[in-house]
Design a protein around this motif. Structure first.
Motif, short mmCIF file in Angstrom:
data_model
loop_
_atom_site.label_atom_id
_atom_site.label_comp_id
_atom_site.label_asym_id
_atom_site.label_seq_id
_atom_site.Cartn_x
_atom_site.Cartn_y
_atom_site.Cartn_z
N UNK A 31 0.81 -1.23 0.00
CA UNK A 31 0.00 0.00 0.00
C UNK A 31 0.84 1.27 0.00
N UNK A 32 1.93 1.26 0.77
CA UNK A 32 2.73 2.47 0.94
C UNK A 32 4.15 2.35 0.42
N UNK A 33 4.59 1.11 0.12
CA UNK A 33 5.94 0.89 -0.35
C UNK A 33 6.94 0.81 0.80
N UNK A 34 8.22 0.71 0.45
CA UNK A 34 9.29 0.67 1.45
C UNK A 34 9.68 2.08 1.84
N UNK A 35 10.22 2.28 3.05
CA UNK A 35 10.36 1.28 4.12
C UNK A 35 9.02 1.07 4.83
N UNK A 36 8.84 -0.09 5.44
CA UNK A 36 7.59 -0.32 6.17
C UNK A 36 7.73 0.04 7.65
N UNK A 37 8.96 0.36 8.07
CA UNK A 37 9.17 0.79 9.45
C UNK A 37 9.45 2.29 9.52
N UNK A 38 9.00 2.90 10.58
CA UNK A 38 9.26 4.32 10.86
C UNK A 38 10.17 4.37 12.08
N UNK A 57 2.82 4.61 8.86
CA UNK A 57 1.41 4.77 8.56
C UNK A 57 1.13 5.93 7.61
N UNK A 58 2.17 6.68 7.23
CA UNK A 58 2.00 7.81 6.33
C UNK A 58 2.79 7.60 5.04
N UNK A 59 2.31 8.22 3.97
CA UNK A 59 3.07 8.24 2.73
C UNK A 59 4.34 9.05 2.94
N UNK A 60 5.39 8.72 2.19
CA UNK A 60 6.63 9.48 2.31
C UNK A 60 6.40 10.92 1.87
N UNK A 77 -5.74 3.66 4.78
CA UNK A 77 -5.02 2.50 5.30
C UNK A 77 -4.18 2.88 6.51
N UNK A 78 -3.45 3.99 6.40
CA UNK A 78 -2.66 4.46 7.53
C UNK A 78 -3.52 4.82 8.72
N UNK A 79 -4.68 5.39 8.44
CA UNK A 79 -5.61 5.74 9.51
C UNK A 79 -6.11 4.49 10.22
N UNK A 80 -6.32 3.42 9.45
CA UNK A 80 -6.73 2.14 10.04
C UNK A 80 -5.65 1.60 10.97
N UNK A 81 -4.38 1.68 10.53
CA UNK A 81 -3.28 1.20 11.36
C UNK A 81 -3.25 1.94 12.69
N UNK A 82 -3.49 3.26 12.66
CA UNK A 82 -3.44 4.05 13.89
C UNK A 82 -4.65 3.78 14.77
N UNK A 83 -5.82 3.68 14.18
CA UNK A 83 -7.03 3.45 14.97
C UNK A 83 -7.00 2.11 15.69
N UNK A 84 -6.38 1.12 15.05
CA UNK A 84 -6.29 -0.21 15.66
C UNK A 84 -5.01 -0.39 16.47
N UNK A 85 -4.14 0.65 16.47
CA UNK A 85 -2.84 0.61 17.16
C UNK A 85 -1.90 -0.46 16.62
#
Length: 213
Positions: A31-38, A57-60, A77-85
């Protein structure tokens, strides 16, 4: 005792949720590409910096858009990741390595350190945590000043049973998705310091849990 509990629970949780972390990492890649870690430097115990690791959880950032806001970079999608922690799962490794505790004041930005007043700075007298007293009492739906009051209250009242209570309440809050964002912000407005009048009046420390959303 707290360090033993942190290490044991973090290791157990990593084993349990490792399949979920793999799925999330693959989903971020597609969905967002690499890297997948922040990875970001954050202040820890006694202001010592460490690398906090989360799922991205954000686009570069787009170099052509100098004033691009976090909200503009946060898709559904990023908002979903944050809402679900789910974006918080990699921080379990920070707990495993002793940089974080499961419970404590949330580690904020390094740039905020010069902006704290003396009382607010006391939040760094304990190890920061994945969740804390402020997170179960409003999270990002309360003001910065109230959040710091709750953090300092935890510093003065921390105990094994309080940590257990916070962890139990956190599970409920995650499922209810309470207080994830401040109004009109992707997460929370930027902290710009506390006004002198609030500095003088912030001597009362809250001891009762409250519903602020």
């Amino acid at each position: 005792m707290k360090r033993v509990l942190d290490f044991t629970l973090a290791l157990l949780l990593i084993v349990i949720v490792s399949p979920i972390m793999i799925i999330v990492a693959i989903a971020i890649w597609t969905r967002l590409g690499f890297p997948f870690l922040f990875v970001q430097r954050r202040p820890g115990l006694h202001n010592r910096a460490f690398n906090l690791v989360k799922f991205r959880s954000m686009a570069l950032k787009n170099p052509a858009m100098l004033n691009e806001t976090d909200a503009a970079r946060l898709n559904s999608f990023g908002n979903f990741l944050r809402k679900t922690s789910l974006d918080e799962l990699p921080t379990l490794f920070n707990v495993l390595f002793g940089q974080l505790s499961l419970v404590g004041p949330r580690p904020l930005l390094m740039e905020y350190l010069p902006l704290y007043n003396k009382e607010q700075m006391r939040r760094h007298e304990v190890k920061p945590g994945i969740t804390g007293w402020a997170q179960i009492n409003g999270r990002n739906a309360i003001s910065w000043e109230k959040k710091f009051e709750l953090d300092v209250w935890y510093v003065d009242n921390q105990s094994f049973w309080l940590d257990c209570r916070i962890l139990a309440k956190t599970v409920v809050k995650v499922f209810k998705r309470d207080g994830i964002t401040a109004q009109n912000h992707a997460t929370m407005s930027k902290f710009e310091g506390t006004s002198p009048s609030l500095n003088q009046s912030s001597t009362n420390r809250p001891g009762a849990e409250r519903n602020t959303h």
